[in-house]
Enzyme design. Structure first.
Site, PDB file in Angstrom:
ATOM      1  N   ASP A   1      14.008  33.978  75.310  1.00  0.00           N
ATOM      2  CA  ASP A   1      15.218  34.538  76.162  1.00  0.00           C
ATOM      3  C   ASP A   1      14.702  35.224  77.332  1.00  0.00           C
ATOM      4  O   ASP A   1      15.296  35.593  78.378  1.00  0.00           O
ATOM      5  CB  ASP A   1      16.303  34.929  75.740  1.00  0.00           C
ATOM      6  N   LYS A  35      23.614  37.638  79.288  1.00  0.00           N
ATOM      7  CA  LYS A  35      23.370  36.272  79.750  1.00  0.00           C
ATOM      8  C   LYS A  35      24.461  35.548  79.027  1.00  0.00           C
ATOM      9  O   LYS A  35      24.676  36.028  77.589  1.00  0.00           O
ATOM     10  CB  LYS A  35      21.979  36.120  79.573  1.00  0.00           C
TER      11      LYS A  35
END
EC number: 2.7.1.148
Length: 288
Positions: free
Chosen positions: A136, A10
């Protein structure tokens, strides 16, 4: 039985933190997207109740310090499951790079075991469990362009990004996320990124608006300790990237380009200065 899950890296197109909760957790306001640099996580049933982690990286622990290991523990506890699993992680995402590799591996474990053990949990439940592992992980459960708020647990999907190319460059340093987050001083944050304008740019598929409003409030903190970050950022822009910034707590820096030909030139130019360089595109996991 064996299950294979893809675990994409990401990046943070926008990263802001607004305040600190009493327990020390940060309140986040982020725009995140996944890219087609990915680890692969293989899950195998065991006849015992053990959790085993095997990786092809010498930099990762294979015990309860590993986020993938922790994800199994959280899921077993929540679903009252007494089964064992061997987790094999084939790494492609650099470790301690600001690209969410460990969190994405943990999210892949949650998705994969949900299938392998026929738990029938929805992604929202998996994301909620993932927050117990790392902030996350909820985003990585979805791994699609999203606005992420709260402690990382409020994930609001966004439209796909307009077609673009991304150059990732990791300097020869590894960054400890907790160390960087401990240095956040809210009174000394000079400039917050305009997350609302960034969201509007994505909704309107407006390249100029997206590129103009990218920002990472943690970049000055990490770059103060690792000046290589700003050097790479300058090189990305000099070589032709439309915009560039650090991802997460760093040290990876990324540049974005509208055109593949320009991105390829930037990538080729940067290879002479930085060993770990990747040319990638945004990806939404649910499309694959």
């Amino acid at each position: 039985m064996q299950i294979v899950e893809k675990a994409p890296a990401k990046i943070n197109l926008g990263l802001d933190t607004l305040f600190e909760h009493p327990n020390g957790d940060k309140e986040w306001d982020m725009v995140m997207t996944s890219v087609d640099l990915a680890d692969y996580v293989m899950l195998e049933s065991l006849h015992t109740n053990r959790i085993e982690v095997v990786t092809d990286s010498g930099f990762l622990p294979n015990d309860r310090r590993n986020l993938a290991f922790q994800a199994v523990s959280v899921l077993k506890r929540y679903c009252h499951v007494d089964r064992g699993v061997r987790i094999k992680i084939r790494k492609a995402i650099p470790v301690a790079a600001g690209l969410g590799g460990g969190s994405s591996d943990a999210a892949a474990v949650l998705r994969g075991l949900n299938r392998m053990w026929n738990l029938h949990l929805d992604l929202a439940t998996l994301a909620r469990l993932g927050l117990q592992v790392d902030s996350d992980v909820p985003y990585c459960v979805y791994s699609q362009t999203a606005h992420v708020t709260g402690k990382g647990d409020v994930v609001t999907p966004l439209p796909k990004l307009p077609p673009m190319w991304i150059i990732l460059a990791k300097p020869k340093v590894s960054v400890s996320t907790p160390n960087i987050l401990r240095q956040v001083n809210y009174e000394r944050i000079d400039q917050h990124p305009n997350i609302e304008a960034l969201l509007a740019g994505i909704q309107q598929q407006d390249f100029a608006e997206i590129f103009a409003n990218m920002g990472n409030v943690l970049e000055p903190i990490t770059a103060k300790r690792y000046p290589e970050i700003l050097q790479i950022k300058r090189q990305l822009l000099t070589f032709g990237a439309d915009a560039a910034q650090m991802s997460g707590t760093g040290p990876t820096v990324f540049g974005v380009c509208r055109k593949q030909s320009r991105a390829q030139r930037v990538y080729n130019s940067l290879k002479g200065f930085c060993r770990e360089v990747y040319l990638v595109r945004p990806v939404n996991l649910n499309e694959h």
